[in-house]
Motif scaffolding. Structure first.
Motif, PDB file in Angstrom:
ATOM      1  N   LYS A  13     -11.901 103.990  -1.494  1.00  0.00           N
ATOM      2  CA  LYS A  13     -10.468 104.587  -1.580  1.00  0.00           C
ATOM      3  C   LYS A  13     -10.942 106.306  -1.349  1.00  0.00           C
ATOM      4  O   LYS A  13     -10.266 106.916  -0.349  1.00  0.00           O
ATOM      5  CB  LYS A  13     -10.008 104.357  -2.831  1.00  0.00           C
ATOM      6  CG  LYS A  13      -9.472 102.949  -3.154  1.00  0.00           C
ATOM      7  CD  LYS A  13      -8.862 102.756  -4.581  1.00  0.00           C
ATOM      8  CE  LYS A  13      -9.705 103.510  -5.502  1.00  0.00           C
ATOM      9  NZ  LYS A  13     -10.908 102.621  -6.270  1.00  0.00           N
ATOM     10  N   THR A  31      -7.590 110.556  -8.708  1.00  0.00           N
ATOM     11  CA  THR A  31      -7.244 110.400 -10.207  1.00  0.00           C
ATOM     12  C   THR A  31      -8.074 109.952 -11.096  1.00  0.00           C
ATOM     13  O   THR A  31      -8.088 110.091 -12.094  1.00  0.00           O
ATOM     14  CB  THR A  31      -5.677 109.622 -10.431  1.00  0.00           C
ATOM     15  OG1 THR A  31      -6.120 108.285  -9.847  1.00  0.00           O
ATOM     16  CG2 THR A  31      -4.746 110.337  -9.432  1.00  0.00           C
ATOM     17  N   GLY A  32      -9.010 109.189 -10.165  1.00  0.00           N
ATOM     18  CA  GLY A  32     -10.330 108.523 -11.217  1.00  0.00           C
ATOM     19  C   GLY A  32     -11.095 109.807 -11.789  1.00  0.00           C
ATOM     20  O   GLY A  32     -11.457 109.583 -12.942  1.00  0.00           O
ATOM     21  N   TYR A  35      -9.539 110.586 -15.241  1.00  0.00           N
ATOM     22  CA  TYR A  35     -10.188 109.718 -16.431  1.00  0.00           C
ATOM     23  C   TYR A  35     -11.368 109.892 -16.669  1.00  0.00           C
ATOM     24  O   TYR A  35     -11.862 109.652 -17.894  1.00  0.00           O
ATOM     25  CB  TYR A  35      -9.355 108.199 -15.805  1.00  0.00           C
ATOM     26  CG  TYR A  35      -8.045 108.099 -15.705  1.00  0.00           C
ATOM     27  CD1 TYR A  35      -7.404 107.889 -16.957  1.00  0.00           C
ATOM     28  CD2 TYR A  35      -7.384 108.214 -14.617  1.00  0.00           C
ATOM     29  CE1 TYR A  35      -6.132 107.786 -17.037  1.00  0.00           C
ATOM     30  CE2 TYR A  35      -6.144 107.978 -14.556  1.00  0.00           C
ATOM     31  CZ  TYR A  35      -5.393 107.711 -15.884  1.00  0.00           C
ATOM     32  OH  TYR A  35      -3.998 107.626 -15.914  1.00  0.00           O
ATOM     33  N   ARG A  36     -12.183 110.038 -15.616  1.00  0.00           N
ATOM     34  CA  ARG A  36     -13.957 110.260 -15.884  1.00  0.00           C
ATOM     35  C   ARG A  36     -13.966 111.634 -16.623  1.00  0.00           C
ATOM     36  O   ARG A  36     -14.694 111.392 -17.627  1.00  0.00           O
ATOM     37  CB  ARG A  36     -14.537 110.311 -14.431  1.00  0.00           C
ATOM     38  CG  ARG A  36     -14.737 109.017 -13.899  1.00  0.00           C
ATOM     39  CD  ARG A  36     -15.050 109.164 -12.435  1.00  0.00           C
ATOM     40  NE  ARG A  36     -15.337 107.919 -11.742  1.00  0.00           N
ATOM     41  CZ  ARG A  36     -16.242 107.039 -11.954  1.00  0.00           C
ATOM     42  NH1 ARG A  36     -17.300 107.413 -12.374  1.00  0.00           N
ATOM     43  NH2 ARG A  36     -16.311 105.921 -11.373  1.00  0.00           N
ATOM     44  N   ARG A  87     -19.884 110.901 -12.814  1.00  0.00           N
ATOM     45  CA  ARG A  87     -20.261 109.905 -12.008  1.00  0.00           C
ATOM     46  C   ARG A  87     -21.414 109.082 -12.282  1.00  0.00           C
ATOM     47  O   ARG A  87     -22.013 108.073 -11.966  1.00  0.00           O
ATOM     48  CB  ARG A  87     -20.814 110.255 -10.519  1.00  0.00           C
ATOM     49  CG  ARG A  87     -19.776 111.019  -9.732  1.00  0.00           C
ATOM     50  CD  ARG A  87     -18.620 110.551  -9.347  1.00  0.00           C
ATOM     51  NE  ARG A  87     -17.426 111.107  -9.005  1.00  0.00           N
ATOM     52  CZ  ARG A  87     -16.237 110.892  -8.978  1.00  0.00           C
ATOM     53  NH1 ARG A  87     -15.978 109.578  -8.812  1.00  0.00           N
ATOM     54  NH2 ARG A  87     -15.237 111.796  -8.894  1.00  0.00           N
ATOM     55  N   VAL A  95     -15.324 104.473 -18.733  1.00  0.00           N
ATOM     56  CA  VAL A  95     -14.236 104.996 -18.403  1.00  0.00           C
ATOM     57  C   VAL A  95     -12.878 104.118 -18.513  1.00  0.00           C
ATOM     58  O   VAL A  95     -11.885 104.317 -18.832  1.00  0.00           O
ATOM     59  CB  VAL A  95     -14.317 105.755 -16.963  1.00  0.00           C
ATOM     60  CG1 VAL A  95     -14.687 104.622 -15.924  1.00  0.00           C
ATOM     61  CG2 VAL A  95     -12.951 106.364 -16.737  1.00  0.00           C
ATOM     62  N   SER A  99      -9.484 104.758 -20.177  1.00  0.00           N
ATOM     63  CA  SER A  99      -8.245 104.972 -19.196  1.00  0.00           C
ATOM     64  C   SER A  99      -7.095 103.883 -19.627  1.00  0.00           C
ATOM     65  O   SER A  99      -6.110 103.896 -19.169  1.00  0.00           O
ATOM     66  CB  SER A  99      -8.817 104.643 -17.884  1.00  0.00           C
ATOM     67  OG  SER A  99      -9.190 103.339 -17.611  1.00  0.00           O
ATOM     68  N   ARG A 105      -3.062 107.920 -20.556  1.00  0.00           N
ATOM     69  CA  ARG A 105      -2.470 107.539 -19.352  1.00  0.00           C
ATOM     70  C   ARG A 105      -1.146 108.374 -19.219  1.00  0.00           C
ATOM     71  O   ARG A 105      -0.941 108.968 -18.116  1.00  0.00           O
ATOM     72  CB  ARG A 105      -2.164 106.059 -19.450  1.00  0.00           C
ATOM     73  CG  ARG A 105      -3.148 105.046 -19.310  1.00  0.00           C
ATOM     74  CD  ARG A 105      -3.012 103.823 -18.415  1.00  0.00           C
ATOM     75  NE  ARG A 105      -2.800 104.133 -16.978  1.00  0.00           N
ATOM     76  CZ  ARG A 105      -3.814 104.284 -16.200  1.00  0.00           C
ATOM     77  NH1 ARG A 105      -5.014 104.038 -16.757  1.00  0.00           N
ATOM     78  NH2 ARG A 105      -3.615 104.425 -14.910  1.00  0.00           N
ATOM     79  N   ARG A 126      -5.556 103.583  -9.277  1.00  0.00           N
ATOM     80  CA  ARG A 126      -5.202 102.143  -9.685  1.00  0.00           C
ATOM     81  C   ARG A 126      -3.787 101.811  -9.723  1.00  0.00           C
ATOM     82  O   ARG A 126      -3.396 100.764  -9.400  1.00  0.00           O
ATOM     83  CB  ARG A 126      -5.969 101.774 -10.950  1.00  0.00           C
ATOM     84  CG  ARG A 126      -7.536 102.000 -10.989  1.00  0.00           C
ATOM     85  CD  ARG A 126      -8.228 100.945 -10.193  1.00  0.00           C
ATOM     86  NE  ARG A 126      -9.715 101.132 -10.185  1.00  0.00           N
ATOM     87  CZ  ARG A 126     -10.460 102.075  -9.880  1.00  0.00           C
ATOM     88  NH1 ARG A 126      -9.680 103.258  -9.447  1.00  0.00           N
ATOM     89  NH2 ARG A 126     -11.536 102.157  -9.999  1.00  0.00           N
ATOM     90  N   ILE A 128      -1.298 104.354  -8.637  1.00  0.00           N
ATOM     91  CA  ILE A 128      -0.490 105.421  -8.028  1.00  0.00           C
ATOM     92  C   ILE A 128       0.910 104.760  -7.391  1.00  0.00           C
ATOM     93  O   ILE A 128       1.987 105.220  -7.594  1.00  0.00           O
ATOM     94  CB  ILE A 128      -1.310 106.043  -6.672  1.00  0.00           C
ATOM     95  CG1 ILE A 128      -2.660 106.504  -7.599  1.00  0.00           C
ATOM     96  CG2 ILE A 128      -0.619 107.163  -6.333  1.00  0.00           C
ATOM     97  CD1 ILE A 128      -2.498 107.159  -8.567  1.00  0.00           C
ATOM     98  N   ARG A 176     -15.650  96.237 -14.464  1.00  0.00           N
ATOM     99  CA  ARG A 176     -14.640  97.252 -14.415  1.00  0.00           C
ATOM    100  C   ARG A 176     -13.456  96.693 -13.866  1.00  0.00           C
ATOM    101  O   ARG A 176     -12.401  96.842 -14.438  1.00  0.00           O
ATOM    102  CB  ARG A 176     -15.377  98.411 -13.408  1.00  0.00           C
ATOM    103  CG  ARG A 176     -14.648  99.642 -13.776  1.00  0.00           C
ATOM    104  CD  ARG A 176     -15.537 101.019 -13.847  1.00  0.00           C
ATOM    105  NE  ARG A 176     -16.248 101.150 -12.599  1.00  0.00           N
ATOM    106  CZ  ARG A 176     -15.656 102.039 -11.715  1.00  0.00           C
ATOM    107  NH1 ARG A 176     -14.435 102.717 -11.693  1.00  0.00           N
ATOM    108  NH2 ARG A 176     -16.340 102.321 -10.745  1.00  0.00           N
ATOM    109  N   ASP A 180      -9.670  96.869 -15.755  1.00  0.00           N
ATOM    110  CA  ASP A 180      -8.726  97.512 -15.180  1.00  0.00           C
ATOM    111  C   ASP A 180      -7.440  96.623 -14.871  1.00  0.00           C
ATOM    112  O   ASP A 180      -6.347  97.280 -14.839  1.00  0.00           O
ATOM    113  CB  ASP A 180      -9.079  98.356 -13.863  1.00  0.00           C
ATOM    114  CG  ASP A 180     -10.239  99.528 -14.093  1.00  0.00           C
ATOM    115  OD1 ASP A 180     -10.230 100.084 -15.391  1.00  0.00           O
ATOM    116  OD2 ASP A 180     -10.844  99.844 -13.244  1.00  0.00           O
ATOM    117  N   ARG A 183      -5.764  95.405 -18.579  1.00  0.00           N
ATOM    118  CA  ARG A 183      -5.051  96.150 -19.482  1.00  0.00           C
ATOM    119  C   ARG A 183      -3.646  95.994 -19.631  1.00  0.00           C
ATOM    120  O   ARG A 183      -2.967  95.736 -18.617  1.00  0.00           O
ATOM    121  CB  ARG A 183      -5.676  97.725 -19.442  1.00  0.00           C
ATOM    122  CG  ARG A 183      -4.779  98.307 -18.031  1.00  0.00           C
ATOM    123  CD  ARG A 183      -5.412  99.576 -18.051  1.00  0.00           C
ATOM    124  NE  ARG A 183      -4.932 100.167 -16.693  1.00  0.00           N
ATOM    125  CZ  ARG A 183      -5.534 100.834 -15.797  1.00  0.00           C
ATOM    126  NH1 ARG A 183      -6.701 101.360 -16.126  1.00  0.00           N
ATOM    127  NH2 ARG A 183      -4.925 101.428 -14.894  1.00  0.00           N
TER     128      ARG A 183
END
Ligand code: C5P
Length: 219
Positions: A13, A31-32, A35-36, A87, A95, A99, A105, A126, A128, A176, A180, A183
């Motif tokens: 992405k 946006t990741g 959250y990171r 990273r 993360v 998140s 959020r 995730r 948007i 992950r 994601d 949730r």
């Protein structure tokens, strides 16, 4: 104009979103990375990744700074450059827990909407297309097989001198994605009006070209 690109971990992405933004002269927002950064803050301050109250309190005293559109995509926590730190495996592997916290959020989504309101934007993440920018003119849901995503990450890691076995990468990506997607708040899912784009067999240039086509149609 708003272009929303969502999808699972390591589907390409950010690589694609950056190139699309450059071609169109739009701002790219990762946006990741936001959250990171929150996860990095919790890590540095020794806060449990599930402790929403403590994370929100710390967030009130911490400035997460980044310049949407910055070609280096630098991120700062107060004045500390955390671009590389966010990273590292400690953050990548935790993360999803941070998140999933509803108040985290809410704070990030508000920030993201503010950023998008100011300029033409390509935003990846995730949620948007489903939550942050439900009126985006172009919505892409980008996927690739787990094997291909792990392979791409493996090659990228080799270039950085990181030696994680392919099998481990596959397991981390699957774990992950599971967190994601399951949730309670804004899980990863394809928006009804998003275009599904499977990049497993496509080159970067082919994916960029496809998205630019969709943008042309929407303009
Ligand atoms: O895109 P990236 O892999 O850097 O995102 C890191 C993590 O941030 C994701 O695994 C997910 O838990 C969270 N995220 C999210 N919503 C977004 C972007 C990222 O929950 N819009």
């Amino acid at each position: 104009m708003q272009i929303a690109i969502d999808g699972p971990a390591s589907a390409g992405k950010s690589t694609i979103a950056k190139l699309v933004a450059k071609k169109l002269g739009f701002v790219y927002c990762d946006t990741g990375a936001m959250y990171r950064s929150v996860t990095q803050m919790a890590h540095e301050q020794g806060i449990d990744y599930g402790d929403q109250a403590a994370i929100m309190a710390a967030l009130a005293n911490t400035q997460i700074r980044f310049e949407p559109g910055d070609p280096d995509q630098k991120v700062f926590l107060n004045n500390e450059d955390v671009t590389r730190a966010i990273r590292l495996p400690e953050i990548t592997n935790n993360v999803s827990q941070v998140s999933a916290l509803p108040e985290v959020r809410e704070a990030m989504v508000n920030l993201q909407r503010d950023i998008a309101a100011k300029q033409n934007i390509v935003m990846d993440g995730r949620d948007i297309g489903t939550t942050v920018l439900p009126d985006a003119q172009v919505k892409i849901f980008m996927i690739a097989s787990v094997a291909e995503r792990a392979r791409r990450r493996f090659v990228e890691n080799q270039q950085k001198g990181i030696d994680t076995p392919l099998k481990t990468l596959e397991e981390e990506i699957e774990a992950r994605d599971h967190k994601d997607s399951t949730r309670a708040v804004s899980p990863l899912r394809q928006a009804q009006d998003a275009i599904l784009l499977d990049t497993t067999e496509l080159s970067i240039d082919e994916v960029v070209a496809k998205i630019l086509e969709y943008v042309k149609v929407a303009q």
